[in-house]
Motif scaffolding. Structure first.
Motif, PDB file in Angstrom:
ATOM      1  N   ALA A 151      -0.731   5.672  11.598  1.00  0.00           N
ATOM      2  CA  ALA A 151       0.307   6.656  11.923  1.00  0.00           C
ATOM      3  C   ALA A 151       1.677   5.999  12.004  1.00  0.00           C
ATOM      4  N   ASN A 152       1.748   4.816  12.607  1.00  0.00           N
ATOM      5  CA  ASN A 152       3.033   4.109  12.700  1.00  0.00           C
ATOM      6  C   ASN A 152       3.538   3.692  11.314  1.00  0.00           C
ATOM      7  N   ASP A 153       2.620   3.214  10.463  1.00  0.00           N
ATOM      8  CA  ASP A 153       3.018   2.825   9.107  1.00  0.00           C
ATOM      9  C   ASP A 153       3.508   4.039   8.309  1.00  0.00           C
ATOM     10  N   LEU A 154       2.856   5.175   8.487  1.00  0.00           N
ATOM     11  CA  LEU A 154       3.305   6.389   7.795  1.00  0.00           C
ATOM     12  C   LEU A 154       4.684   6.818   8.304  1.00  0.00           C
ATOM     13  N   ASP A 155       4.948   6.638   9.584  1.00  0.00           N
ATOM     14  CA  ASP A 155       6.283   6.934  10.125  1.00  0.00           C
ATOM     15  C   ASP A 155       7.341   6.061   9.450  1.00  0.00           C
ATOM     16  N   MET A 179       0.844  -1.194   0.000  1.00  0.00           N
ATOM     17  CA  MET A 179       0.000   0.000   0.000  1.00  0.00           C
ATOM     18  C   MET A 179       0.884   1.249   0.000  1.00  0.00           C
ATOM     19  N   SER A 180       0.573   2.173  -0.893  1.00  0.00           N
ATOM     20  CA  SER A 180       1.370   3.392  -0.989  1.00  0.00           C
ATOM     21  C   SER A 180       1.039   4.340   0.152  1.00  0.00           C
ATOM     22  N   ALA A 181       1.924   5.327   0.337  1.00  0.00           N
ATOM     23  CA  ALA A 181       1.730   6.295   1.417  1.00  0.00           C
ATOM     24  C   ALA A 181       0.468   7.131   1.179  1.00  0.00           C
ATOM     25  N   ALA A 182       0.185   7.470  -0.090  1.00  0.00           N
ATOM     26  CA  ALA A 182      -1.001   8.281  -0.400  1.00  0.00           C
ATOM     27  C   ALA A 182      -2.285   7.530  -0.057  1.00  0.00           C
ATOM     28  N   VAL A 183      -2.353   6.255  -0.419  1.00  0.00           N
ATOM     29  CA  VAL A 183      -3.542   5.448  -0.123  1.00  0.00           C
ATOM     30  C   VAL A 183      -3.713   5.294   1.388  1.00  0.00           C
ATOM     31  N   LEU A 184      -2.609   5.035   2.078  1.00  0.00           N
ATOM     32  CA  LEU A 184      -2.669   4.880   3.528  1.00  0.00           C
ATOM     33  C   LEU A 184      -3.121   6.171   4.215  1.00  0.00           C
ATOM     34  N   TYR A 185      -2.642   7.301   3.710  1.00  0.00           N
ATOM     35  CA  TYR A 185      -3.025   8.592   4.293  1.00  0.00           C
ATOM     36  C   TYR A 185      -4.507   8.876   4.057  1.00  0.00           C
ATOM     37  N   ASN A 186      -5.004   8.568   2.859  1.00  0.00           N
ATOM     38  CA  ASN A 186      -6.432   8.780   2.569  1.00  0.00           C
ATOM     39  C   ASN A 186      -7.305   7.891   3.452  1.00  0.00           C
ATOM     40  N   ASN A 187      -6.868   6.650   3.676  1.00  0.00           N
ATOM     41  CA  ASN A 187      -7.610   5.771   4.582  1.00  0.00           C
ATOM     42  C   ASN A 187      -7.639   6.341   5.997  1.00  0.00           C
ATOM     43  N   ALA A 188      -6.507   6.890   6.415  1.00  0.00           N
ATOM     44  CA  ALA A 188      -6.442   7.488   7.753  1.00  0.00           C
ATOM     45  C   ALA A 188      -7.390   8.680   7.862  1.00  0.00           C
ATOM     46  N   LEU A 189      -7.497   9.485   6.804  1.00  0.00           N
ATOM     47  CA  LEU A 189      -8.417  10.626   6.829  1.00  0.00           C
ATOM     48  C   LEU A 189      -9.862  10.163   6.929  1.00  0.00           C
ATOM     49  N   ARG A 190     -10.207   9.100   6.198  1.00  0.00           N
ATOM     50  CA  ARG A 190     -11.577   8.584   6.278  1.00  0.00           C
ATOM     51  C   ARG A 190     -11.878   8.037   7.674  1.00  0.00           C
ATOM     52  N   GLN A 191     -10.912   7.350   8.254  1.00  0.00           N
ATOM     53  CA  GLN A 191     -11.108   6.839   9.612  1.00  0.00           C
ATOM     54  C   GLN A 191     -11.260   7.988  10.613  1.00  0.00           C
TER      55      GLN A 191
END
Length: 229
Positions: A49-53, A1-13
């Protein structure tokens, strides 16, 4: 999973958690199911957040790394804000429940007191069971408050530990980068040393050739002058 996809998922959560927290605070839905969803959502948001780090530390270019760190910081700030709001709501909800139970106990105590008052007139004694029950209930409330405060301190300590661990990861990456630069400098210096040694050796050889040429030239001139001239 790319950083952009992970960040968008975090925003939805984050948006979903904020809606659920607002529903709790408004009293629209305070069921255990909603509270469980919020707890699970917070755990998932913390993992994001940890994965984005981790992804930010693996970025090569400075621009992408800075962008990834900013995204990770945003998600972690949202997580902290939602967690604090959820904790405050739980404390307030426990206080409301405790107040309602205490009022119910006081109401039943007053009813029992009226009955015991008539018993006093009949039997000549005053029972203290209601006061004892109230004191025990107040003690339980204080113990619950102490446990809640201890839990909040433990959460703060865990959060501080995560922050320190993240700083250590970043310092480790900085040290690795400095180590690589030192290796590059050392290799460059090694190459420069080899070049200098080659130049010195070539200069010595040229010096010998020069003096040898002078000697040969002098001998040839002496030979020409002595035998031919």
């Amino acid at each position: 999973m790319s950083a952009a996809v992970l960040y968008n998922n975090a925003l939805r959560q984050t948006q979903q958690l904020q809606k659920e927290i607002a529903s709790l605070e408004a009293g629209e839905d305070t069921s255990a199911a909603v509270q469980g969803q919020i707890t699970a959502g917070l755990a998932s948001l913390q993992r994001c957040a940890n994965d984005l780090d981790d992804m930010a530390r693996r970025e090569v270019t400075a621009q992408k790394k800075e962008k990834a760190i900013a995204r990770s910081r945003k998600v972690r700030e949202d997580y902290t804000a939602i967690q604090q709001a959820f904790t405050q709501w739980k404390i307030a909800d426990r206080a409301r429940v405790a107040t309602a139970e205490r009022e119910a106990l006081l109401g039943s105590g007053q009813h029992a007191e009226r009955r015991s008052s008539s018993a006093v007139h009949r039997h000549g004694h005053d029972p203290q069971s209601t006061d004892t029950a109230i004191l025990m209930f107040d003690s339980m409330i204080r113990e619950g408050d102490v446990l809640d405060a201890s839990g909040n301190r433990v959460d703060d300590i865990l959060h501080m530990g995560q922050t320190v661990l993240q700083d250590l990861y970043e310092q480790r990456d900085m040290l690795k980068g400095a180590q690589r630069r030192l290796y590059d400098v050392a290799n460059h210096l090694g190459l420069s040393t080899s070049v200098i040694k080659y130049i010195e050796r070539r200069s010595t050889e040229d010096k010998y050739i020069f003096f040898g040429g002078i000697i040969v030239t002098v001998l040839v001139m002496w030979f020409i002058v002595h035998y031919i001239g």
